[in-house]
Design a protein around this motif. Sequence first.
Motif, mmCIF file in Angstrom:
data_model
loop_
_atom_site.group_PDB
_atom_site.id
_atom_site.type_symbol
_atom_site.label_atom_id
_atom_site.label_comp_id
_atom_site.label_asym_id
_atom_site.label_seq_id
_atom_site.Cartn_x
_atom_site.Cartn_y
_atom_site.Cartn_z
ATOM 1 N N VAL A 184 36.690 8.732 11.329
ATOM 2 C CA VAL A 184 36.887 10.110 10.893
ATOM 3 C C VAL A 184 36.803 11.060 12.084
ATOM 4 O O VAL A 184 37.626 11.960 12.239
ATOM 5 C CB VAL A 184 35.843 10.491 9.822
ATOM 6 N N SER A 185 35.831 10.823 12.978
ATOM 7 C CA SER A 185 35.652 11.769 14.076
ATOM 8 C C SER A 185 36.798 11.685 15.069
ATOM 9 O O SER A 185 37.157 12.692 15.670
ATOM 10 C CB SER A 185 34.314 11.540 14.766
ATOM 11 N N VAL A 186 37.395 10.483 15.242
ATOM 12 C CA VAL A 186 38.552 10.383 16.142
ATOM 13 C C VAL A 186 39.674 11.267 15.621
ATOM 14 O O VAL A 186 40.244 12.078 16.357
ATOM 15 C CB VAL A 186 39.028 8.920 16.269
ATOM 16 N N PHE A 187 39.972 11.169 14.319
ATOM 17 C CA PHE A 187 41.040 12.008 13.757
ATOM 18 C C PHE A 187 40.709 13.484 13.901
ATOM 19 O O PHE A 187 41.539 14.290 14.299
ATOM 20 C CB PHE A 187 41.241 11.684 12.273
ATOM 21 N N ARG A 188 39.443 13.835 13.564
ATOM 22 C CA ARG A 188 39.109 15.257 13.556
ATOM 23 C C ARG A 188 39.106 15.830 14.959
ATOM 24 O O ARG A 188 39.591 16.936 15.182
ATOM 25 C CB ARG A 188 37.754 15.480 12.891
ATOM 26 N N GLU A 189 38.569 15.089 15.924
ATOM 27 C CA GLU A 189 38.511 15.656 17.272
ATOM 28 C C GLU A 189 39.906 15.711 17.884
ATOM 29 O O GLU A 189 40.282 16.694 18.511
ATOM 30 C CB GLU A 189 37.558 14.841 18.157
ATOM 31 N N LEU A 190 40.701 14.651 17.659
ATOM 32 C CA LEU A 190 42.025 14.590 18.266
ATOM 33 C C LEU A 190 42.937 15.671 17.693
ATOM 34 O O LEU A 190 43.571 16.426 18.431
ATOM 35 C CB LEU A 190 42.630 13.197 18.023
ATOM 36 N N LEU A 191 42.999 15.754 16.358
ATOM 37 C CA LEU A 191 43.915 16.718 15.759
ATOM 38 C C LEU A 191 43.342 18.133 15.780
ATOM 39 O O LEU A 191 44.081 19.106 15.807
ATOM 40 C CB LEU A 191 44.236 16.308 14.319
#
Lengths: 204, 236
Positions: free
Chosen positions: B160-167
């Motif tokens: 979840v954090s990869v998606f949130r930080e990246l996008l």
Amino acid sequence: MEYVNIFVKAIFIENMIFAYFLGMCSYLAVSKTVKTGVGLGAAVIFVLGITVPINYMMENYVLKEGALSWLSPELATMDLSFLSFIMFIAIIAALVQLVEMAVEKFAPALYSSLGIFLPLIAVNCSILGGALFMQERQYANVGQATVFGLGSGVGWFLAIVAIAAIREKIRYSNVPAPLRGLGITFIITGLMGIAFMSFMGIEL
Amino acid sequence: MSEVAVAEVVKEPLFSKKNRALISNPLDDDNPITVQVLGICSALAITVQVKQALVMTLSVMFVTAAGNVIVSAMRNYIPNRIRIIVQLVIVAALVILVDQVLKAFVYDISKALSVFVGLIITNCIIMGRLEAFALANKPWPAFLDGIGNGLGYGVILITVSVFRELLGSGKLWGFPVFGHKVGALLSDGTLATEASGLYALGYVDNGLMILPPMALITVGALIWIQRSRNTKLIEG
């Protein structure tokens, strides 16, 4: 006016569920029908309303740096705040036990309808979260802490009743199979969270 | 008769199939977040950055594993009636340890996590595993179960954090992946005056991903993906 501000802020702007996701486990588990949702929500309001002020007094008269100076001047340099987690959780567990006994004695019908959820409030993160936010925000007096506790409880109550009502209705909708149950509840909660964000910035 | 007795004495290998399953099950089929629905409170709030998510994962893994071992070692001595309080005290002591260590070594992350470190105490994964597993099993399987559930929690958190930080901010682990925006702080300490990378092509960060509700929707989508792949988890 200060009190109203804290109250409204705790209910709408800093809602335990929609802004901080506290108490999500029981929120998801108990929100299948409105009836159980209302019962648990009321219990959470009650427990938050008494544990936050008691923990506030603990924080200010026992744990904080210099808080023990009322006992004797030598203790004024003591800082026990690293013990706050254990203190808060012990008080919460004890009070929940007390509430459970009282409810069993004086309102047996309510007791049997709440069942297992009453003791589970002890491990509901919104209760400990209330105490920890109280500690972090440093309210000026017990009154403010009480209002904050009650407000957070009301906010939680509102959230669980709303989602329970939606879940009762959504049973008749054609949700994609893999999304049924947990998945759609998450997404609805997210959308409700976005809706609640429109309260942001309200000052009274 | 004697053969049976011998068979019982034979020690189970440390990484027998059963013990390996204790670690691998929570990663998918029995994931604490998406299947057991435990420990969601903290999982959602701290997934804005991968770094915070990793620190949180390690903390939770430590507390579940150590708590499981301690409760499992004491399981024959804990009176049934007060077991919740005993468990809470053990967990609270471990969390104090974690909190003090974080404050000492990664102070900025500990500030960013704020109350959520303390909330590990009431993280339902920990209570759930203590109740469901540690009270009935020996310390070594309990340890593996703790590690496994910590990992299962971490997998979701970090995804979840990869998606949130990246996008949400175009970064991963604090490093700009999509290039620099105007006004971003460059590695040599100057401010970027010209957009580079994707931003030069007109890409704009999706600010919604940083806001709390998107964590819920991201997890909802993950559950959707997991259950489409693993149809036996679908709820009726």
